[in-house]
Each structure stands twice: as structure tokens, then as C-alpha cells.
Design a protein around this motif. Structure first.
Motif, PDB file in Angstrom:
ATOM      1  N   GLU A  78      -2.297  -9.948   9.661  1.00 42.56           N
ATOM      2  CA  GLU A  78      -2.312  -9.326   8.335  1.00 42.56           C
ATOM      3  C   GLU A  78      -1.552  -8.008   8.326  1.00 42.56           C
ATOM      4  O   GLU A  78      -0.807  -7.713   7.387  1.00 42.56           O
ATOM      5  CB  GLU A  78      -3.751  -9.108   7.873  1.00 42.56           C
ATOM      6  CG  GLU A  78      -4.466 -10.382   7.444  1.00 42.56           C
ATOM      7  CD  GLU A  78      -5.918 -10.131   7.055  1.00 42.56           C
ATOM      8  OE1 GLU A  78      -6.387  -8.974   7.208  1.00 42.56           O
ATOM      9  OE2 GLU A  78      -6.585 -11.090   6.621  1.00 42.56           O
ATOM     10  N   ASP A  82       2.030  -7.240   6.279  1.00 42.15           N
ATOM     11  CA  ASP A  82       2.098  -6.207   5.248  1.00 42.15           C
ATOM     12  C   ASP A  82       1.444  -4.931   5.780  1.00 42.15           C
ATOM     13  O   ASP A  82       0.247  -4.712   5.599  1.00 42.15           O
ATOM     14  CB  ASP A  82       1.384  -6.662   3.971  1.00 42.15           C
ATOM     15  CG  ASP A  82       1.511  -5.645   2.848  1.00 42.15           C
ATOM     16  OD1 ASP A  82       2.331  -4.705   2.966  1.00 42.15           O
ATOM     17  OD2 ASP A  82       0.781  -5.785   1.845  1.00 42.15           O
ATOM     18  N   ALA A  84       0.767  -2.103   4.952  1.00 42.09           N
ATOM     19  CA  ALA A  84       0.429  -1.097   3.934  1.00 42.09           C
ATOM     20  C   ALA A  84      -0.602  -0.127   4.486  1.00 42.09           C
ATOM     21  O   ALA A  84      -1.513  -0.538   5.215  1.00 42.09           O
ATOM     22  CB  ALA A  84      -0.115  -1.790   2.688  1.00 42.09           C
ATOM     23  N   LYS A  86      -3.661   1.151   4.369  1.00 44.67           N
ATOM     24  CA  LYS A  86      -4.990   1.007   3.781  1.00 44.67           C
ATOM     25  C   LYS A  86      -5.812   2.280   3.982  1.00 44.67           C
ATOM     26  O   LYS A  86      -6.791   2.507   3.269  1.00 44.67           O
ATOM     27  CB  LYS A  86      -5.720  -0.179   4.413  1.00 44.67           C
ATOM     28  CG  LYS A  86      -5.020  -1.528   4.278  1.00 44.67           C
ATOM     29  CD  LYS A  86      -5.063  -2.058   2.871  1.00 44.67           C
ATOM     30  CE  LYS A  86      -4.505  -3.469   2.813  1.00 44.67           C
ATOM     31  NZ  LYS A  86      -4.455  -3.980   1.420  1.00 44.67           N
ATOM     32  N   SER A 122       1.368   3.295  -0.432  1.00 44.55           N
ATOM     33  CA  SER A 122       0.491   2.525  -1.298  1.00 44.55           C
ATOM     34  C   SER A 122      -0.384   1.623  -0.438  1.00 44.55           C
ATOM     35  O   SER A 122       0.123   0.914   0.433  1.00 44.55           O
ATOM     36  CB  SER A 122       1.294   1.661  -2.277  1.00 44.55           C
ATOM     37  OG  SER A 122       0.451   0.744  -2.940  1.00 44.55           O
ATOM     38  N   LYS A 124      -1.727  -0.924  -1.416  1.00 41.57           N
ATOM     39  CA  LYS A 124      -1.584  -2.303  -1.898  1.00 41.57           C
ATOM     40  C   LYS A 124      -0.396  -3.034  -1.281  1.00 41.57           C
ATOM     41  O   LYS A 124      -0.436  -4.251  -1.099  1.00 41.57           O
ATOM     42  CB  LYS A 124      -1.445  -2.306  -3.422  1.00 41.57           C
ATOM     43  CG  LYS A 124      -2.688  -1.821  -4.155  1.00 41.57           C
ATOM     44  CD  LYS A 124      -2.486  -1.888  -5.663  1.00 41.57           C
ATOM     45  CE  LYS A 124      -3.741  -1.435  -6.392  1.00 41.57           C
ATOM     46  NZ  LYS A 124      -3.567  -1.479  -7.873  1.00 41.57           N
ATOM     47  N   LYS A 125       0.655  -2.301  -0.948  1.00 37.19           N
ATOM     48  CA  LYS A 125       1.854  -2.946  -0.415  1.00 37.19           C
ATOM     49  C   LYS A 125       2.645  -1.967   0.437  1.00 37.19           C
ATOM     50  O   LYS A 125       2.785  -0.793   0.073  1.00 37.19           O
ATOM     51  CB  LYS A 125       2.733  -3.488  -1.551  1.00 37.19           C
ATOM     52  CG  LYS A 125       3.939  -4.311  -1.072  1.00 37.19           C
ATOM     53  CD  LYS A 125       4.659  -4.916  -2.248  1.00 37.19           C
ATOM     54  CE  LYS A 125       5.902  -5.695  -1.816  1.00 37.19           C
ATOM     55  NZ  LYS A 125       5.596  -6.781  -0.866  1.00 37.19           N
ATOM     56  N   ALA A 126       3.175  -2.447   1.555  1.00 38.06           N
ATOM     57  CA  ALA A 126       3.958  -1.606   2.456  1.00 38.06           C
ATOM     58  C   ALA A 126       5.250  -1.146   1.794  1.00 38.06           C
ATOM     59  O   ALA A 126       5.783  -1.809   0.898  1.00 38.06           O
ATOM     60  CB  ALA A 126       4.276  -2.365   3.738  1.00 38.06           C
ATOM     61  N   ASN A 127       5.774  -0.010   2.247  1.00 35.13           N
ATOM     62  CA  ASN A 127       7.044   0.495   1.745  1.00 35.13           C
ATOM     63  C   ASN A 127       8.204  -0.438   2.051  1.00 35.13           C
ATOM     64  O   ASN A 127       9.186  -0.502   1.325  1.00 35.13           O
ATOM     65  CB  ASN A 127       7.341   1.868   2.355  1.00 35.13           C
ATOM     66  CG  ASN A 127       6.309   2.899   1.964  1.00 35.13           C
ATOM     67  OD1 ASN A 127       5.225   2.933   2.528  1.00 35.13           O
ATOM     68  ND2 ASN A 127       6.621   3.730   0.984  1.00 35.13           N
ATOM     69  N   GLN A 128       8.071  -1.164   3.151  1.00 37.54           N
ATOM     70  CA  GLN A 128       9.088  -2.131   3.563  1.00 37.54           C
ATOM     71  C   GLN A 128       8.443  -3.093   4.540  1.00 37.54           C
ATOM     72  O   GLN A 128       7.401  -2.802   5.129  1.00 37.54           O
ATOM     73  CB  GLN A 128      10.272  -1.420   4.220  1.00 37.54           C
ATOM     74  CG  GLN A 128       9.913  -0.651   5.478  1.00 37.54           C
ATOM     75  CD  GLN A 128      11.112   0.015   6.132  1.00 37.54           C
ATOM     76  OE1 GLN A 128      12.164  -0.582   6.301  1.00 37.54           O
ATOM     77  NE2 GLN A 128      10.953   1.293   6.482  1.00 37.54           N
ATOM     78  N   PRO A 129       9.051  -4.264   4.743  1.00 36.11           N
ATOM     79  CA  PRO A 129       8.506  -5.184   5.744  1.00 36.11           C
ATOM     80  C   PRO A 129       8.573  -4.586   7.140  1.00 36.11           C
ATOM     81  O   PRO A 129       9.421  -3.735   7.430  1.00 36.11           O
ATOM     82  CB  PRO A 129       9.438  -6.405   5.636  1.00 36.11           C
ATOM     83  CG  PRO A 129      10.048  -6.315   4.280  1.00 36.11           C
ATOM     84  CD  PRO A 129      10.198  -4.846   4.008  1.00 36.11           C
ATOM     85  N   TRP A 192       6.185   2.896   7.155  1.00 39.36           N
ATOM     86  CA  TRP A 192       5.800   3.919   6.182  1.00 39.36           C
ATOM     87  C   TRP A 192       6.490   5.240   6.484  1.00 39.36           C
ATOM     88  O   TRP A 192       7.035   5.890   5.586  1.00 39.36           O
ATOM     89  CB  TRP A 192       4.279   4.089   6.219  1.00 39.36           C
ATOM     90  CG  TRP A 192       3.699   5.044   5.230  1.00 39.36           C
ATOM     91  CD1 TRP A 192       4.244   5.459   4.039  1.00 39.36           C
ATOM     92  CD2 TRP A 192       2.429   5.709   5.347  1.00 39.36           C
ATOM     93  NE1 TRP A 192       3.392   6.328   3.397  1.00 39.36           N
ATOM     94  CE2 TRP A 192       2.269   6.498   4.175  1.00 39.36           C
ATOM     95  CE3 TRP A 192       1.407   5.700   6.294  1.00 39.36           C
ATOM     96  CZ2 TRP A 192       1.130   7.281   3.952  1.00 39.36           C
ATOM     97  CZ3 TRP A 192       0.275   6.470   6.069  1.00 39.36           C
ATOM     98  CH2 TRP A 192       0.147   7.252   4.912  1.00 39.36           C
TER      99      TRP A 192
END
Length: 369
Positions: A78, A82, A84, A86, A122, A124-129, A192
Motif C-alpha cells: 500500500e 501510494d 501519501a 498519512k 496530502s 489522500k494522495k502522494a505528490n508523485q508515484p 514527498w
């Protein structure tokens, strides 16, 4: 070649290489393009057109999927799918208190409250893969789209070799799950921290608790996501080992800082011994293996420093750039494309073995002058 066609060809080539095992990456293919193409490509497109990057990314995914513990396997998959932050959910409403705690402990210097955490984060979603991030800062190791993937893949392979050799020589097995998970996640927040900028360079990095901010933030992320303490401890030891008191002070400090961000008691979580002064006793061998496995930078940092000046020479001689343009999007796009396709290590190996003329020929084969 039309841009759509070379993108398609590169992705197909990358996927074909990615299906093979890690040792085949040395023969990974790359996509050819023009300087104009380089300026149009996004970092994600550069990474996806690199056989070496896609092979590394596939290898990392396969190793994560091979973790036996189902909860740990799911968590690692997970995170890399992504990454992100959290941890922002936990820091929300506490940021001033966390900042003050860092100030009180001397873990933060010359960083304003507003710059305390990387921007644009964020939960909810990473800045980039994961696979598009550089491996480090823009003048450090693996500083190209996909550099994090090649760096991580090599470190995981190195760690597994150590794991295997301890078994061969001494006849006992370490916890393979911990070794793999800790090494895969040791740089989990570089997507990030090292965000790509409009000029083609990447964001600079601040320091937290005496090391690059990605490290403390990454350990904190693992704690927030509830990863086992032994994985978090091994992850923290990637930057230093607990073999001597002076060295052990560093991972203890990083774990304390991560615990402040994650809002947990480091002793209760199992990150530190009961007195809070050392790592859990007896000290984990997996933590040492994670530290030893994260030594790709010893060669790759100087390799970048030796390669970049030669790339500047080639850019001016073969592609008509002037000195002012060496600090512009034009040169950054050029070097990002070349580095992502060939990797810095392959380029340095070529220059070291066959000289600058061979390196220049390889660059010209990737980006048509």
C-alpha cells in the motif's frame, strides 16, 4: 520520431525488461529522443520510458509481494503504491506543538514553522508515484526520474545478499520479512520531499534531528501506519547502526522524533528499550543488515559529482547550450532524460572504463543532437 510513438515504444521496452529478474537490468533498454522531446516529457514519462527504472520498480513490487506476514505485506504494498503522507492526519491540529517539541530537543535549526514539513503534502494522495522520484537531492545520488527505484532495488538486493550470507556462513536465518520491508521503506518519503520543480530540478531537503528530513518522516509514517516496531527500528537504522554508543544515539534520536510526529510513546510502541536510552535489547541484527544494505550512496554520490560536469561539457559542445542555460530547464530536462534512461552508474562505469568519448557517444545515442 513522433512523440507518441517513442513514448509507446519506451513503455513497451521498459515493461519487457521489467518482467525479467534484477540481474538483467544491466541490459535494460532506453528510448531515443530529441532535445525538444526532453523538454516536453514529464518525470513520469521519463521513468516509464526507462527499462532500468521499470525493471527496478517491478523488482521492488515483487519483493514486497514476497513478504510472508500478510499484514506487513499489505502495508508495504500500500505504501509503495501510494506513498501519501498519512502522518499529516496525525499532525493536523498538533503541528505547533510538534514544532515546539523539536525546537526544545534541538532537532530543528534554521527552519521556520511554515517550512517545518514539505509543502503540498496530502494524506489522500502522494505528490508523485514512488517510481518517478529521484533517489536524493539534485546534485546527489540517483538524481533523476526513477532514481529512487534503482537505488531501492540495489539496496534490497544488497540486503538480501547479506541475509543469505549470514545463513550460509553461520547457519541461522534472520527475519527476511523485516529485512525486505525495512529496506524497501527506508526512503519512502522521498516522493514527498524531492518534488520535481518547474525548472526540471527537484526540491531541496531540510534536516530534522540531524539527518535528511525524509528519514525521520519516513519512520514516522511507518509508525502512523502501524508497522511492527522491529521494522520501524530497522528502518531507522538505515542511516546509522547501534554498534557503538555514539552511533546508536542517532537512530534513538530519530525514533524519538518520529514518535513525536506519530504521537506515540516510543517505549510503549517498542521502538526503544525500557529506559528510553537505547534501541530494544538485544539489538536487532536485521537493523544492522538494513544499515549495511543502504550503502549504495558511497559510490553513487561521487559518481554523480564526476558525471555532471562532463554532461555540462557535452551539453555546450554538442547541443549548443551556453553556460547560463546549465542552470535552466533546458539542461535539467536534458540531463534528466539521459540519466533516467542510462542511469548515472552505467554512465560513470562507461566513462571510467572507456573514457569521455564513449560517454559522449552514449549520450548522443539517447538524445539526438
Amino acid at each position: 520520431m513522433e512523440r507518441r510513438e517513442f513514448l509507446k515504444m519506451g513503455i513497451v521496452a521498459g515493461a519487457a525488461v521489467a518482467a525479467s529478474a534484477l540481474p538483467a537490468m544491466a541490459e535494460a533498454s532506453y528510448t531515443e529522443f530529441t532535445l525538444e522531446d526532453c523538454l516536453k516529457l514529464t518525470p513520469q514519462q521519463m521513468a516509464e520510458n526507462s527499462g532500468a527504472v521499470m525493471a527496478s520498480w517491478k523488482y521492488i513490487q515483487n519483493q514486497a509481494a514476497g513478504i510472508k506476514n500478510p499484514m506487513l505485506r499489505r502495508a508495504v504494498l500500500e505504501i509503495i503504491a501510494d506513498p501519501a503522507p498519512k502522518l499529516l492526519n496525525v499532525v493536523s491540529g498538533r503541528k505547533k506543538d510538534v514544532y515546539k517539541e523539536f525546537e526544545k530537543n534541538g532537532w530543528i535549526t534554521d527552519i521556520s514553522y511554515d517550512a517545518f514539513l514539505p509543502e503540498n503534502g496530502s494524506a489522500k494522495k502522494a505528490n508523485q508515484p514512488f517510481y518517478t522520484a529521484p533517489g536524493s537531492g539534485y546534485s546527489s545520488h540517483h538524481c533523476y526520474p526513477g532514481g529512487l527505484a534503482t537505488h531501492t532495488a540495489l539496496n534490497v538486493e544488497m540486503s538480501l545478499a547479506l541475509y543469505s550470507n549470514y545463513g550460509k556462513i553461520y547457519g541461522f536465518n534472520l527475519d527476511r520479512d523485516v529485512v525486505v520491508a525495512a529496506q524497501i521503506l527506508h526512503d519512502l518519503h522521498k516522493p514527498w520531499v524531492f518534488q520535481w520543480q518547474q525548472d526540471g530540478s527537484c526540491r531541496g531537503e531540510n534536516k530534522l534531528a540531524g539527518t535528511g528530513e525524509h528519514h525521520v518522516l519516513g519512520v514516522a509514517e511507518s509508525v502512523v501506519r502501524g508497522l511492527p516496531a522491529d521494522v520501524c527500528v530497522a528502518q531507522a537504522c538505515a542511516h546509522n547502526h547501534p554498534g557503538f554508543s555514539k552511533d546508536e544515539e542517532a537512530p534513538v534520536r530519530w525514533l524519538k522524533a518520529a514518535a513525536v510526529i506519530a504521537d506515540v510513546d516510543p517505549v510503549e510502541y517498542g521502538l526503544l528499550a525500557k529506559d528510553g536510552m537505547t534501541l530494544p535489547l538485544q539489538r536487532s541484527m536485521e537493523a544492522f543488515v538494513t544499515h549495511l544494505g543502504d550503502h549504495d550512496w558511497i559510490l553513487t554520490v561521487p559518481a554523480v559529482k564526476w558525471i555532471i560536469p562532463v554532461m555540462e561539457e557535452i551539453a555546450m559542445h554538442d547541443y549548443g547550450m551556453n553556460k547560463a542555460e546549465l542552470n535552466s530547464k533546458k539542461f535539467h530536462a536534458f540531463r534528466n532524460a539521459v540519466f533516467s534512461q542510462a542511469t548515472v552508474m552505467n554512465l560513470y562505469h562507461l566513462m571510467q572504463k572507456d573514457g569521455k568519448a564513449a560517454l559522449r557517444k552514449q549520450v548522443n545515442a539517447i538524445v539526438k543532437a
